[in-house]
Design a protein around this motif. Structure first.
Motif: not given
Length: 452
Positions: A350-364, A418-427
Motif C-alpha cells: 500500500h505504501e509503495d504504489t497504488n495497490f488497488d489494481s494489484e490486490f487480488f493478484k497479491a491475495f491469490l 485494504t478495508i481500513l484504508k477505504k474507510m480512511k482509517l490508518d491500517p
C-alpha cells in the motif's frame, strides 16, 4: 503534527481527484481533456497517476505528455517495473533520447533493470561522456553510495573568485544543474572544501573560494552502505552529500531526495523483517522461503505450550477437555503469525504504489501460500497428535481446525488493511489489534465448538 497530517490529507485528496478524473475521461475517450490536465500537472503527480492506472492506460497517457524532456522527468518518478514496461513499448529512437535526458543516477538505475542487450544498445547510442558516466554508476551495487550518487554537481577550483564562480554558474544554466552546494576542488580535482550557494551570494565579489569555503568535510566512500548514507544526511541535515574515492577525488553527490527513497525502502524492509515476511524476493517461492521458517518456529512453540499445559493440568481437568485447552496457544500463535505476515506484506505494498489494481493478484499469492501451509501443518499436526500424544479422534479435529485457522488468518490479513484504508482509517495502527482479536475469537470458537 496537525499541519503535517492536514497537508498529507490534502495531497492524497488531490492525487485521488486527479486519478479519478483521468480514469473517467479515459473511459469516455476524452483525449483532448486528458492532454489539458497532463499539461498542467507536475511531473511527480503524473508519475503517481501512471502508477495508479493499469498498464495499457499508463502507456497511452504517457504518450500524451507534451515534450520528451517532461517524459524523461516523469519516468524518473515511477516505479522501476513501470519504467521498464513504458520504455519497452517505445521505439528505439525515443527510448534512447528519454534515457539520455534523465539524471545519470536515474538512468543507471533504469538501465540496470533492463535486458542486457537493450541496455547496451541504449548506452551505445548516448553521447560518449553521458554513456561513460552512466556505465560507471552501473558498476556499483544499488545499495551503495556509488549506486545512489549522481554525477551532476557543481565543482569549482579553489582559486576562483566569487564573481568568477557566479559567472560560471550562470554559464551552466542550460545544463539545468540542481545544486545546493558548490564543491571546491584543487588542481588535482580532489575535494578540499564545500560552500553553500547562500554563502557564495553573501560574499564579496573579490573573495576567493578557498578563503570562504568550509574545510571540515563530511564525505562518504563509493562502497558506503545506503543505510549509513541516510544516517549521515539525517544527522547533519544535509541537502546533498559528496562521494569521494580513496584519494579524496570527488566522484559524485547524493541528494536528499535519493536519501528519502532509501529511508522508505529500509523502513519497508525493516517492517517486513519484523513481521517475519521475508526479504526482497517477492516471488511465490521467495515469500515461501521467507515466511515458512517462522511459521514452523511458531508451530513448535505451540507444541511446547501444549506439552506444558497438558502435563500440568492432568491433576484437575478431564483429559479430552485438557487436550483442547492445551491446543489453544498453538492455534492462536499460528493464526497470529500468519495474519501478521500477510497484513504487513499488504501494508508495505500500500505504501509503495497504488495497490488497488494489484490486490487480488497479491491475495491469490498469499492464499496459495496459506494453502501450502495448511496442507503441511495439517499432516504434521495429525501425525504428531495421533502418534506422539495419542489423542485419538481429537487429532483429526484439531488438525482440520488448524487448517481452517491458517486460511482464515491469511484471508483476514489480506482484506483488513485494504478495508481500513477505504474507510480512511490508518491500517498501520488499526490492522494489528483488529485482526488479532477476530482471529483469536474465531479460532477459540472453532476449537471448542467442533473440537470434541
Amino acid at each position: 503534527m496537525y499541519q503535517q497530517q492536514w497537508r498529507k490529507q490534502v495531497l492524497e485528496s488531490k492525487s485521488k481527484l486527479l486519478v479519478t478524473s483521468v480514469k473517467k475521461l479515459y473511459r469516455r475517450g476524452a483525449w483532448r481533456n486528458i492532454r489539458r490536465i497532463i499539461h498542467k500537472t507536475h511531473a511527480p503527480d503524473i508519475g503517481l497517476l501512471l502508477e495508479e492506472l493499469d498498464r495499457a492506460e499508463a502507456a497511452s497517457i504517457f504518450q500524451m505528455i507534451d515534450t520528451t524532456e517532461t517524459k524523461a522527468e516523469v519516468l524518473s518518478y515511477v516505479d522501476s517495473k513501470i519504467q521498464r514496461e513504458l520504455l519497452e513499448k517505445l521505439d528505439a529512437v525515443e527510448s534512447k533520447k528519454l534515457v539520455s535526458l534523465m539524471d545519470s543516477d536515474d538512468a543507471a538505475d533504469l538501465l540496470g533493470g533492463l535486458p542486457k542487450d537493450l541496455s547496451e544498445q541504449i548506452l551505445s547510442s548516448m553521447h560518449k561522456e553521458d554513456s561513460e558516466e552512466v556505465a560507471d554508476l552501473m558498476r556499483y551495487p544499488e545499495d551503495s553510495a556509488g549506486g545512489l550518487m549522481s554525477t551532476d554537481y557543481l565543482a569549482m577550483d579553489q582559486s576562483l573568485s566569487v564573481e568568477e564562480a557566479i559567472k560560471e554558474i550562470q554559464a551552466q544554466e542550460e545544463e539545468s544543474l540542481i545544486s545546493f552546494y558548490i564543491y571546491v576542488v584543487d588542481e588535482d580535482e580532489n575535494l578540499v572544501g564545500v560552500l553553500s550557494l547562500k554563502a557564495l551570494i553573501l560574499s564579496k565579489p573579490t573573495d576567493r573560494l578557498r578563503d570562504i569555503m568550509t574545510r571540515e568535510l563530511i564525505t562518504v566512500g563509493l562502497e558506503t552502505d545506503q543505510e549509513e548514507v541516510a544516517r549521515i544526511v539525517e544527522h547533519y541535515d544535509f541537502l546533498s552529500l559528496p562521494v569521494v574515492n580513496d584519494d579524496m577525488a570527488l566522484e559524485g553527490i547524493i541528494t536528499v531526495d535519493d536519501v528519502i527513497d532509501v529511508i522508505r525502502e529500509e523502513s519497508a524492509e525493516d517492517l517486513k523483517a519484523f513481521a517475519r515476511v521475508g526479504g526482497e524476493d517477492e516471488s511465490f517461492l521467495g515469500q515461501f522461503r521467507g515466511r515458512f521458517p517462522w511459521v514452523l518456529f511458531s508451530y513448535f512453540g505451540g507444541i511446547c505450550a501444549f506439552i506444558l499445559v497438558s502435563s500440568l493440568g492432568k491433576k484437575w481437568i478431564d483429559s479430552s477437555f485438557l487436550n483442547l485447552a492445551a491446543f489453544v496457544p498453538l492455534l492462536l500463535a499460528l493464526g497470529s503469525v500468519i495474519s501478521g505476515q500477510v497484513s504487513v506484506a499488504h501494508l508495505t505494498q500500500h505504501e509503495d504504489t497504488n495497490f488497488d489494481s494489484e490486490f487480488f493478484k497479491a491475495f491469490l499469492k498469499d492464499l496459495g501460500l496459506a494453502g501450502i501451509f495448511t496442507l503441511l501443518f495439517c499432516l504434521v499436526n495429525y501425525w504428531i497428535f495421533n502418534n506422539v500424544f495419542e489423542t485419538g479422534k481429537i487429532a483429526i479435529s484439531v488438525s482440520l481446525i488448524l487448517g481452517v485457522q491458517i486460511l482464515f488468518a491469511s484471508t483476514l490479513g489480506s482484506f483488513v488493511p485494504t478495508i481500513l484504508k477505504k474507510m480512511k482509517l490508518d491500517p498501520a495502527i488499526a490492522s494489528g489489534p483488529l485482526i488479532t482479536v477476530i482471529v483469536d475469537l474465531v479460532g477459540l470458537l472453532l476449537l471448542f465448538q467442533w473440537g470434541m
